[in-house]
Scaffold this motif. Structure first.
Motif, PDB file in Angstrom:
ATOM      1  N   LEU A  66       0.835  -1.204   0.000  1.00 48.50           N
ATOM      2  CA  LEU A  66       0.000   0.000   0.000  1.00 48.50           C
ATOM      3  C   LEU A  66       0.868   1.251   0.000  1.00 48.50           C
ATOM      4  CD1 LEU A  66      -2.896  -0.893   2.487  1.00 48.50           C
ATOM      5  CD2 LEU A  66      -3.037  -0.626   0.003  1.00 48.50           C
ATOM      6  N   TYR A  67       1.985   1.213   0.707  1.00 48.44           N
ATOM      7  CA  TYR A  67       2.901   2.360   0.702  1.00 48.44           C
ATOM      8  C   TYR A  67       3.499   2.557  -0.688  1.00 48.44           C
ATOM      9  CZ  TYR A  67       7.028   5.194   1.586  1.00 48.44           C
ATOM     10  OH  TYR A  67       7.999   6.176   1.524  1.00 48.44           O
ATOM     11  N   ILE A  68       3.912   1.463  -1.321  1.00 46.82           N
ATOM     12  CA  ILE A  68       4.450   1.550  -2.675  1.00 46.82           C
ATOM     13  C   ILE A  68       3.394   2.121  -3.621  1.00 46.82           C
ATOM     14  CG2 ILE A  68       5.285   0.191  -4.645  1.00 46.82           C
ATOM     15  CD1 ILE A  68       6.461  -1.789  -2.559  1.00 46.82           C
ATOM     16  N   SER A  69       2.163   1.658  -3.459  1.00 43.83           N
ATOM     17  CA  SER A  69       1.064   2.149  -4.291  1.00 43.83           C
ATOM     18  C   SER A  69       0.814   3.637  -4.069  1.00 43.83           C
ATOM     19  CB  SER A  69      -0.212   1.355  -3.973  1.00 43.83           C
ATOM     20  OG  SER A  69      -1.333   1.882  -4.630  1.00 43.83           O
ATOM     21  N   ARG A  78       4.675   4.159   8.654  1.00 47.15           N
ATOM     22  CA  ARG A  78       5.222   4.810   7.453  1.00 47.15           C
ATOM     23  C   ARG A  78       4.107   5.205   6.495  1.00 47.15           C
ATOM     24  NH1 ARG A  78       9.540   2.331   3.118  1.00 47.15           N
ATOM     25  NH2 ARG A  78       8.029   0.617   3.083  1.00 47.15           N
ATOM     26  N   LEU A  79       3.137   4.321   6.314  1.00 47.35           N
ATOM     27  CA  LEU A  79       2.026   4.614   5.411  1.00 47.35           C
ATOM     28  C   LEU A  79       1.185   5.769   5.942  1.00 47.35           C
ATOM     29  CD1 LEU A  79       0.333   3.958   2.927  1.00 47.35           C
ATOM     30  CD2 LEU A  79      -0.794   2.150   4.246  1.00 47.35           C
ATOM     31  N   LEU A  80       0.898   5.767   7.230  1.00 44.61           N
ATOM     32  CA  LEU A  80       0.121   6.859   7.822  1.00 44.61           C
ATOM     33  C   LEU A  80       0.847   8.203   7.671  1.00 44.61           C
ATOM     34  CD1 LEU A  80      -1.124   5.098  11.083  1.00 44.61           C
ATOM     35  CD2 LEU A  80      -2.551   5.799   9.155  1.00 44.61           C
ATOM     36  N   CYS A  81       2.143   8.203   7.933  1.00 45.72           N
ATOM     37  CA  CYS A  81       2.927   9.434   7.805  1.00 45.72           C
ATOM     38  C   CYS A  81       2.937   9.934   6.358  1.00 45.72           C
ATOM     39  CB  CYS A  81       4.364   9.213   8.276  1.00 45.72           C
ATOM     40  SG  CYS A  81       4.553   9.040  10.052  1.00 45.72           S
ATOM     41  N   SER A  82       2.949   9.006   5.413  1.00 42.06           N
ATOM     42  CA  SER A  82       3.056   9.398   4.001  1.00 42.06           C
ATOM     43  C   SER A  82       1.865  10.216   3.527  1.00 42.06           C
ATOM     44  CB  SER A  82       3.218   8.151   3.119  1.00 42.06           C
ATOM     45  OG  SER A  82       2.004   7.427   3.031  1.00 42.06           O
ATOM     46  N   VAL A  83       0.722  10.069   4.223  1.00 39.61           N
ATOM     47  CA  VAL A  83      -0.461  10.860   3.832  1.00 39.61           C
ATOM     48  C   VAL A  83      -0.832  11.863   4.918  1.00 39.61           C
ATOM     49  CG1 VAL A  83      -1.405   9.166   2.245  1.00 39.61           C
ATOM     50  CG2 VAL A  83      -1.971   8.992   4.667  1.00 39.61           C
ATOM     51  N   GLY A  84       0.126  12.179   5.781  1.00 41.01           N
ATOM     52  CA  GLY A  84      -0.073  13.250   6.759  1.00 41.01           C
ATOM     53  C   GLY A  84      -0.891  12.887   7.974  1.00 41.01           C
ATOM     54  N   LEU A  85      -1.123  11.609   8.218  1.00 36.33           N
ATOM     55  CA  LEU A  85      -1.927  11.192   9.368  1.00 36.33           C
ATOM     56  C   LEU A  85      -1.014  10.932  10.574  1.00 36.33           C
ATOM     57  CD1 LEU A  85      -4.387   8.796   7.508  1.00 36.33           C
ATOM     58  CD2 LEU A  85      -4.854  11.111   8.324  1.00 36.33           C
ATOM     59  N   PHE A  86      -0.373  11.999  11.036  1.00 42.70           N
ATOM     60  CA  PHE A  86       0.626  11.868  12.090  1.00 42.70           C
ATOM     61  C   PHE A  86       0.003  11.500  13.438  1.00 42.70           C
ATOM     62  CE2 PHE A  86       2.415  14.990   9.044  1.00 42.70           C
ATOM     63  CZ  PHE A  86       3.475  14.224   8.604  1.00 42.70           C
ATOM     64  N   GLY A 138      -9.218   3.938   3.749  1.00 41.66           N
ATOM     65  CA  GLY A 138     -10.092   2.813   3.444  1.00 41.66           C
ATOM     66  C   GLY A 138      -9.307   1.545   3.167  1.00 41.66           C
ATOM     67  N   GLU A 139      -8.181   1.694   2.450  1.00 43.09           N
ATOM     68  CA  GLU A 139      -7.335   0.531   2.152  1.00 43.09           C
ATOM     69  C   GLU A 139      -6.703  -0.024   3.429  1.00 43.09           C
ATOM     70  OE1 GLU A 139      -6.044   2.018  -2.341  1.00 43.09           O
ATOM     71  OE2 GLU A 139      -4.807   2.511  -0.608  1.00 43.09           O
ATOM     72  N   ILE A 140      -6.300   0.877   4.314  1.00 40.55           N
ATOM     73  CA  ILE A 140      -5.728   0.452   5.595  1.00 40.55           C
ATOM     74  C   ILE A 140      -6.760  -0.321   6.406  1.00 40.55           C
ATOM     75  CG2 ILE A 140      -4.901   1.286   7.841  1.00 40.55           C
ATOM     76  CD1 ILE A 140      -3.523   3.580   6.338  1.00 40.55           C
ATOM     77  N   ASP A 141      -7.989   0.181   6.406  1.00 42.15           N
ATOM     78  CA  ASP A 141      -9.059  -0.466   7.181  1.00 42.15           C
ATOM     79  C   ASP A 141      -9.319  -1.892   6.697  1.00 42.15           C
ATOM     80  OD1 ASP A 141      -9.427   1.701   8.824  1.00 42.15           O
ATOM     81  OD2 ASP A 141     -11.084   2.552   7.665  1.00 42.15           O
ATOM     82  N   PRO A 168      -8.483  15.643   0.466  1.00 44.98           N
ATOM     83  CA  PRO A 168      -9.126  14.785   1.482  1.00 44.98           C
ATOM     84  C   PRO A 168      -9.576  13.443   0.920  1.00 44.98           C
ATOM     85  CG  PRO A 168      -9.899  17.052   1.681  1.00 44.98           C
ATOM     86  CD  PRO A 168      -9.051  16.998   0.445  1.00 44.98           C
ATOM     87  N   ASP A 169     -10.050  13.451  -0.335  1.00 40.80           N
ATOM     88  CA  ASP A 169     -10.482  12.182  -0.938  1.00 40.80           C
ATOM     89  C   ASP A 169      -9.318  11.217  -1.091  1.00 40.80           C
ATOM     90  OD1 ASP A 169     -13.053  13.063  -1.065  1.00 40.80           O
ATOM     91  OD2 ASP A 169     -13.029  13.554  -3.202  1.00 40.80           O
ATOM     92  N   ASP A 170      -8.118  11.753  -1.403  1.00 41.87           N
ATOM     93  CA  ASP A 170      -6.938  10.899  -1.536  1.00 41.87           C
ATOM     94  C   ASP A 170      -6.608  10.219  -0.213  1.00 41.87           C
ATOM     95  OD1 ASP A 170      -6.653  11.639  -4.196  1.00 41.87           O
ATOM     96  OD2 ASP A 170      -5.306  13.306  -3.723  1.00 41.87           O
ATOM     97  N   VAL A 171      -6.649  11.021   0.844  1.00 43.38           N
ATOM     98  CA  VAL A 171      -6.348  10.499   2.177  1.00 43.38           C
ATOM     99  C   VAL A 171      -7.405   9.473   2.592  1.00 43.38           C
ATOM    100  CG1 VAL A 171      -6.007  11.078   4.612  1.00 43.38           C
ATOM    101  CG2 VAL A 171      -5.165  12.620   2.833  1.00 43.38           C
ATOM    102  N   ASN A 172      -8.667   9.783   2.293  1.00 46.87           N
ATOM    103  CA  ASN A 172      -9.751   8.853   2.638  1.00 46.87           C
ATOM    104  C   ASN A 172      -9.590   7.513   1.919  1.00 46.87           C
ATOM    105  OD1 ASN A 172     -10.977  10.722   4.326  1.00 46.87           O
ATOM    106  ND2 ASN A 172     -12.351  11.506   2.742  1.00 46.87           N
ATOM    107  N   ASP A 173      -9.125   7.570   0.671  1.00 51.07           N
ATOM    108  CA  ASP A 173      -8.909   6.327  -0.082  1.00 51.07           C
ATOM    109  C   ASP A 173      -7.868   5.450   0.612  1.00 51.07           C
ATOM    110  OD1 ASP A 173     -10.753   7.045  -1.971  1.00 51.07           O
ATOM    111  OD2 ASP A 173      -9.289   7.765  -3.441  1.00 51.07           O
ATOM    112  N   VAL A 174      -6.774   6.071   1.040  1.00 51.26           N
ATOM    113  CA  VAL A 174      -5.718   5.314   1.712  1.00 51.26           C
ATOM    114  C   VAL A 174      -6.220   4.768   3.044  1.00 51.26           C
ATOM    115  CG1 VAL A 174      -3.411   5.443   2.726  1.00 51.26           C
ATOM    116  CG2 VAL A 174      -3.886   6.619   0.575  1.00 51.26           C
TER     117      VAL A 174
END
Length: 320
Positions: A174-177, A228-236, A202-205, A194-200
């Motif tokens: 998912l991080y590579i994607s 790492r994946l959470l940080c990549s989309v700003g979900l610190f 959803g994939e995590i869930d 926001p839609d981009d972050v929501n998509d990620v």
């Protein structure tokens, strides 16, 4: 190799006055050398000698012969050795599976061939969760994300259950994607829609739900990929919660996980959060990270310096 073969032959001569036996530690050292050289003949000879001397095949010997097969592009033999390793009650490590996946990812045709033999009718002796994990991660390393997910979705059809390595590899894929889709925009909460972050999210869930359904316990490697994946989309904030969750569950995190989160927070001006993460290092089993604290302080001082220069420049313009 000729010397080892001669020793093995002499060992079988019952009337010989000397005991021609090589100890298991020496065999393991030679096995490691064979794996580094990609010498499958030597790796197989070491296995044969260990058995003839009455030694159990060690975990490292299995790993060495698997890597030798992988380096020699002997895919069916590599997969079969992985399954044999599991039958001997060894659990293939994440590092071993990633190394096999890396060898498979060198060539699209090798990945397709691997998928063909694993999902075909004649897959007895080579099909397991571990071998499918290698294939899935191989596609991920090749950035063929759809094929990687197709492999994962075929687990149930093949009667396989995902494990902790499956979950970890899915997070890495998912991080590579995410990198592939968003490029330089990752690691910055202001640059993604926001839609981009929501998509990620959803994939995590989906991965987290799978882990709950399969009763898969997360490992330190899973948490690293997750953070790492959470940080990549700003979900610190979510990443910090994940770290705290791991600590509360008694998981010893990798030092790199804390560095990643704390430094990314500092780069985004979240210095208080960065210091909070750094303070978690002892509870996470990583000890006090003086280097990390110093890095955060340096980034904070740099930020203050930039702000100071900007304020001085604004004041000078106002005076004019």
């Amino acid at each position: 190799m000729e010397i080892l073969s001669s020793i093995q032959q002499l060992h079988h001569y019952e009337d010989h006055p000397y005991d021609y036996t090589v100890d298991s530690g020496t065999l393991e050292i030679i096995s490691l050398f064979a794996a580094k050289r990609g010498s499958i003949d030597l790796s197989l000879l070491i296995i044969e000698m260990a058995e003839s001397f009455g030694f159990s095949i060690s975990e490292s010997m299995f790993e060495d012969v698997i890597l030798s097969f992988a380096a020699s592009r002997q895919v069916p033999q590599c997969l079969g050795a992985l399954v044999d390793m599991e039958r001997n009650e060894y659990t293939p490590s994440r590092e071993l599976l990633r190394n096999v996946a890396k060898k498979l990812s060198y060539d699209d045709s090798r990945l397709r061939f691997t998928q063909h033999i694993l999902t075909g009718n004649d897959n007895e002796g080579i099909l397991s969760t571990a071998t499918m994990n290698c294939l899935m991660m191989g596609y991920g390393m090749k950035k063929n994300i759809q094929s990687a997910f197709d492999v994962f979705h075929s687990f149930q059809e093949l009667g396989l259950r995902p494990d902790a390595n499956t979950a970890t590899f899915l997070m890495e894929i998912l991080y590579i994607s995410t990198k592939q889709r968003f490029g330089r925009r990752i690691y910055a909460e202001d640059n993604l829609r926001p839609d981009d972050v929501n998509d990620v999210e959803g994939e995590i869930d989906i991965v987290l739900s799978m882990m709950t359904e399969e009763n898969i316990e997360p490992t330190r490697y899973f948490y690293h990929e997750y953070v790492r994946l959470l940080c990549s989309v700003g979900l610190f904030e979510d990443a910090q919660i994940a770290v705290e969750e791991a600590i509360s569950n008694g998981i010893t995190l990798q030092v790199g996980t804390l560095f990643l989160l704390a430094v990314q927070c500092a780069h985004r001006g979240k210095f208080e959060m960065a210091h909070d993460v750094a303070r978690l290092s002892i509870a996470a089993g990583c000890g006090k990270q003086v280097t990390l604290i110093r890095r955060i302080n340096n980034l904070q001082n740099q930020a203050l310096g930039v702000r100071g220069r900007q304020n001085n420049s604004s004041e000078e313009k106002a005076d004019e």
